[in-house]
Scaffold this motif. Structure first.
Motif, mmCIF file in Angstrom:
data_model
loop_
_atom_site.group_PDB
_atom_site.id
_atom_site.type_symbol
_atom_site.label_atom_id
_atom_site.label_comp_id
_atom_site.label_asym_id
_atom_site.label_seq_id
_atom_site.Cartn_x
_atom_site.Cartn_y
_atom_site.Cartn_z
ATOM 1 N N ASP A 175 31.798 45.641 42.667
ATOM 2 C CA ASP A 175 31.055 44.985 43.747
ATOM 3 C C ASP A 175 29.669 45.594 43.916
ATOM 4 N N ASP B 277 42.303 51.024 50.561
ATOM 5 C CA ASP B 277 41.211 50.056 50.517
ATOM 6 C C ASP B 277 41.261 49.304 49.186
ATOM 7 N N PRO B 278 41.174 47.960 49.204
ATOM 8 C CA PRO B 278 41.169 47.211 47.936
ATOM 9 C C PRO B 278 40.048 47.643 46.980
ATOM 10 N N ALA B 279 39.010 48.294 47.488
ATOM 11 C CA ALA B 279 37.903 48.749 46.639
ATOM 12 C C ALA B 279 38.332 49.786 45.624
ATOM 13 N N GLN C 163 36.885 49.830 38.966
ATOM 14 C CA GLN C 163 37.594 49.466 40.176
ATOM 15 C C GLN C 163 36.738 48.512 41.009
ATOM 16 N N ASN C 164 37.405 47.771 41.873
ATOM 17 C CA ASN C 164 36.755 46.687 42.616
ATOM 18 C C ASN C 164 35.489 47.114 43.343
ATOM 19 N N GLU D 253 41.204 49.731 43.966
ATOM 20 C CA GLU D 253 42.118 49.154 42.979
ATOM 21 C C GLU D 253 41.395 48.880 41.659
ATOM 22 N N HIS E 4 40.143 46.911 38.649
ATOM 23 C CA HIS E 4 39.758 45.501 38.577
ATOM 24 C C HIS E 4 40.797 44.702 37.793
ATOM 25 N N ALA E 5 41.058 43.493 38.236
ATOM 26 C CA ALA E 5 42.093 42.639 37.633
ATOM 27 C C ALA E 5 41.883 42.400 36.142
#
Length: 178
Positions: A17, A79-81, A12-13, A83, A85-86
């Motif tokens: 990161d 939170d986008p975190a 996940q994002n 999600e 990962h694309a």
């Protein structure tokens, strides 16, 4: 052999990161390739993410594993975190299981989904090799990556091989097309 399911764990994002997006690119490419091979072979895929409700009611204030997360307000629902990962984004047919503990099995519907889909062989890929989620997934139920190459090597070569078949994503994907 019955159904095989690929479980993608914590890809996940927010975790990407933390580990460094540039450093993770080769891993994500390999993982995306293995995922593509699995999908082409009709293998079921389940994505597992870590996420918490606002206020972290699932995490005890003295839990050292989640102290940093709670202190910095990380990995909360919305939170986008959290999600996926694309590079390995789920299709509409692929369930996303939310875990609020280290283990993907404890307190989630993962085991039920595996039973209901007739899965009797699981392949686990994800983040992070050391302790926590990956180790729990192997112990509870198996490519992984870690920011410390030596820790990753020792776990893969000395610990995990005693619990499961250890194979690279590339070699596993090649087996699927044989």
């Amino acid at each position: 052999m019955g159904a095989t399911t690929l479980i993608l764990l914590d890809v996940q994002n927010g975790i990407i990161d933390m580990l460094g997006r540039v450093e993770m690119e080769p891993y994500l490419e390999h993982l995306a390739s293995a995922l593509s091979a699995a999908r082409s072979s009709g293998i079921k895929v389940i994505h597992v993410i870590t996420a918490f409700r606002p206020g972290y009611p699932e995490a005890h204030p003295t839990n050292a594993s989640f102290a940093h997360v709670m202190q910095h307000g990380l990995f909360q629902v919305g939170d986008p975190a959290i999600e996926v990962h694309a590079a390995v984004a789920p299709t509409p047919e692929e369930p996303v299981v939310t875990k609020r503990r280290v283990s993907a099995f404890t307190g989630t519907e993962l085991e039920m989904i595996l039973r209901c889909t007739g899965s009797d062989h699981i392949v686990v890929a994800g983040l992070i090799t050391r302790g926590g989620a990956v180790d729990c997934a192997i112990g509870d139920g198996f490519g992984f990556a870690d920011y410390d190459e030596e820790v990753h090597r020792v776990l893969m070569d000395k610990v995990f091989e005693r619990k499961a078949e250890v194979i690279t994503g590339k070699d596993w994907a090649a087996k699927l097309t044989e």
